[in-house]
Design a protein around this motif. Structure first.
Motif: not given
Length: 117
Positions: A8-13, A26-29, A62-63
């Motif tokens: 996404g524009g603000t995060k990658i999960e 699971r991880k989010r950056i 990947v979405g």
């Protein structure tokens, strides 16, 4: 195991599901905004880290907030504008040495809702 990425524009999960659809990792950056190369590097690092955690190579989907042009394979119509005009699928496949599935994130969400509720 199956590995999914929401770019996404603000995060990658990233999430890894086993064959019973149980979450194994699971991880989010934060997304590296405005840098295609940093975004590509972050995706590769997330995949490699997830596979290290679960101990095996996974299929990768990947979405993305846009689509791939059927004629050129380049990202188009993305609200994450730094992706536009780049061969994300080809670059990820080259870096990870495997086939990558890429689809529009809204289409991924709709399919998940239809299948998983």
């Amino acid at each position: 195991m199956h590995l999914g990425i929401d770019l996404g524009g603000t995060k990658i999960e990233i999430i890894v599901l086993d064959n019973t659809n149980q979450v194994q990792h699971r991880k989010r950056i934060a997304s590296p905004r405005d840098s295609y190369q940093q975004t590509l590097s972050a995706l590769v690092d997330l995949v490699e880290d997830a596979e290290d955690k679960v101990g095996q190579r996974c299929s990768v989907g990947v979405g993305i907030p846009g689509s791939l042009s059927p004629s050129t394979g380049l990202v188009q119509n993305a609200n994450s504008t730094w992706l536009i005009g780049h061969p994300l699928k080809q670059d990820l496949e080259n870096c990870l040495q495997r086939e990558i599935k890429i689809a529009n994130d809204a289409d991924c969400f709709t399919l998940s809702e239809a299948c998983d509720g």
